[in-house]
Design a protein around this motif. Structure first.
Motif, PDB file in Angstrom:
ATOM      1  N   UNK A   1     -12.191   6.090  -5.750  1.00  8.72           N
ATOM      2  CA  UNK A   1     -12.968   4.966  -6.275  1.00  8.72           C
ATOM      3  C   UNK A   1     -12.056   3.960  -6.971  1.00  8.72           C
ATOM      4  N   UNK A   2     -11.116   4.452  -7.763  1.00  8.66           N
ATOM      5  CA  UNK A   2     -10.219   3.540  -8.478  1.00  8.66           C
ATOM      6  C   UNK A   2      -9.340   2.772  -7.509  1.00  8.66           C
ATOM      7  N   UNK A   3      -8.909   3.402  -6.436  1.00  3.13           N
ATOM      8  CA  UNK A   3      -8.082   2.707  -5.447  1.00  3.13           C
ATOM      9  C   UNK A   3      -8.906   1.668  -4.690  1.00  3.13           C
ATOM     10  N   UNK A   4     -10.173   1.974  -4.407  1.00  2.00           N
ATOM     11  CA  UNK A   4     -11.003   0.969  -3.727  1.00  2.00           C
ATOM     12  C   UNK A   4     -11.209  -0.254  -4.622  1.00  2.00           C
TER      13      UNK A   4
ATOM     14  N   UNK B   1      -2.315   1.406 -10.781  1.00  2.00           N
ATOM     15  CA  UNK B   1      -2.780   2.788 -10.853  1.00  2.00           C
ATOM     16  C   UNK B   1      -1.589   3.721 -10.690  1.00  2.00           C
ATOM     17  N   UNK B   2      -1.502   4.726 -11.557  1.00  2.52           N
ATOM     18  CA  UNK B   2      -0.484   5.769 -11.462  1.00  2.52           C
ATOM     19  C   UNK B   2      -1.190   7.096 -11.260  1.00  2.52           C
TER      20      UNK B   2
ATOM     21  N   UNK C   1      -0.176  11.368   0.661  1.00  2.85           N
ATOM     22  CA  UNK C   1      -1.084  11.037   1.756  1.00  2.85           C
ATOM     23  C   UNK C   1      -2.062   9.948   1.345  1.00  2.85           C
ATOM     24  N   UNK C   2      -2.511   9.978   0.096  1.00  2.20           N
ATOM     25  CA  UNK C   2      -3.415   8.942  -0.398  1.00  2.20           C
ATOM     26  C   UNK C   2      -2.692   7.595  -0.426  1.00  2.20           C
ATOM     27  N   UNK C   3      -1.438   7.573  -0.880  1.00  2.00           N
ATOM     28  CA  UNK C   3      -0.653   6.339  -0.907  1.00  2.00           C
ATOM     29  C   UNK C   3      -0.443   5.803   0.509  1.00  2.00           C
ATOM     30  N   UNK C   4      -0.107   6.680   1.447  1.00  4.07           N
ATOM     31  CA  UNK C   4       0.124   6.247   2.827  1.00  4.07           C
ATOM     32  C   UNK C   4      -1.163   5.763   3.485  1.00  4.07           C
ATOM     33  N   UNK C   5      -2.274   6.422   3.202  1.00  4.96           N
ATOM     34  CA  UNK C   5      -3.562   5.981   3.748  1.00  4.96           C
ATOM     35  C   UNK C   5      -3.938   4.611   3.204  1.00  4.96           C
ATOM     36  N   UNK C   6      -3.684   4.384   1.925  1.00  2.23           N
ATOM     37  CA  UNK C   6      -3.974   3.079   1.321  1.00  2.23           C
ATOM     38  C   UNK C   6      -3.079   2.003   1.926  1.00  2.23           C
ATOM     39  N   UNK C   7      -1.829   2.351   2.186  1.00  2.00           N
ATOM     40  CA  UNK C   7      -0.900   1.412   2.823  1.00  2.00           C
ATOM     41  C   UNK C   7      -1.417   0.984   4.195  1.00  2.00           C
ATOM     42  N   UNK C   8      -2.009   1.924   4.925  1.00  2.00           N
ATOM     43  CA  UNK C   8      -2.523   1.603   6.265  1.00  2.00           C
ATOM     44  C   UNK C   8      -3.744   0.695   6.228  1.00  2.00           C
TER      45      UNK C   8
ATOM     46  N   UNK D   1       0.218  -2.434  -8.171  1.00  2.00           N
ATOM     47  CA  UNK D   1       1.096  -1.295  -7.922  1.00  2.00           C
ATOM     48  C   UNK D   1       0.275  -0.018  -7.951  1.00  2.00           C
ATOM     49  N   UNK D   2       0.405   0.757  -6.872  1.00  2.00           N
ATOM     50  CA  UNK D   2      -0.175   2.085  -6.782  1.00  2.00           C
ATOM     51  C   UNK D   2       0.992   3.061  -6.684  1.00  2.00           C
TER      52      UNK D   2
END
Length: 168
Positions: free
Chosen positions: A29-32, A55-56, A67-74, A163-164
């Motif tokens: 939720x925070x990343x969205x 977000x850290x 995996x969450x960072x890479x998925x967000x990058x995509x 920045x994530x």
């Protein structure tokens, strides 16, 4: 319009971030929210308050942070993914490079925070970065710019970047 009128749109967006990783609902939720960003405010006297959300993610190894960072990058419209272990402060901000092909002068090359301006930077293995390299990010994260004074060149680069980061 159909998506916007859906009462579950908030949950639907969060569920689309790394759907193969079970749980971590609050993180997703925070990343969205980070993907959509905050609201930049301009106060009287031309002072601005950044709208970027940083977000850290901190957790044990093997919990899916990378995996969450890479998925967000995509899924992010504009993003740069870097690994903290191999990144330097210069690679994140800007570097001065001798131009051997032209007149032999110096040129400035933009780093990840500058290249992703208007988008997001994903920094994996944030805990493995050198302290000096992490501190190079402070001005970019707070002010939305990087001041550069290298090889006789003095300028500023815009870094309107969220920045994530992930760390153990």
């Amino acid at each position: 319009k159909a998506l916007a009128s859906n009462p579950r749109i908030y949950n639907m967006l969060a569920e689309r971030i790394a759907p193969t990783i079970y749980g971590h609902d609050i993180v997703k939720e925070s990343i969205s929210l980070q993907l959509f960003g905050g609201v930049k405010k301009t106060l009287p006297g031309s002072m601005t308050i950044r709208g970027n959300i940083h977000v850290l993610l901190v957790g044990d190894p093997g919990t899916g942070k990378s995996q969450i960072l890479q998925a967000t990058d995509r899924i992010a419209p504009k993003s740069v993914y870097v690994s903290g272990k191999t990144s330097s402060g210069v690679g994140l901000t800007a570097s001065a490079v001798k131009d051997d092909f032209g007149e032999g002068g110096w040129t400035l090359k933009a780093g990840a925070l500058v290249l992703a301006s208007g988008g997001m930077v994903m920094v994996d293995e944030f805990d493995k970065m050198e302290t000096e390299d992490r501190s190079a990010m402070h001005e970019a994260m707070e002010q939305g710019r990087i001041s550069v004074a290298k090889a006789g060149l003095v300028t500023r680069f815009k870094t309107d970047t969220s920045v994530l980061a992930g760390a153990n």
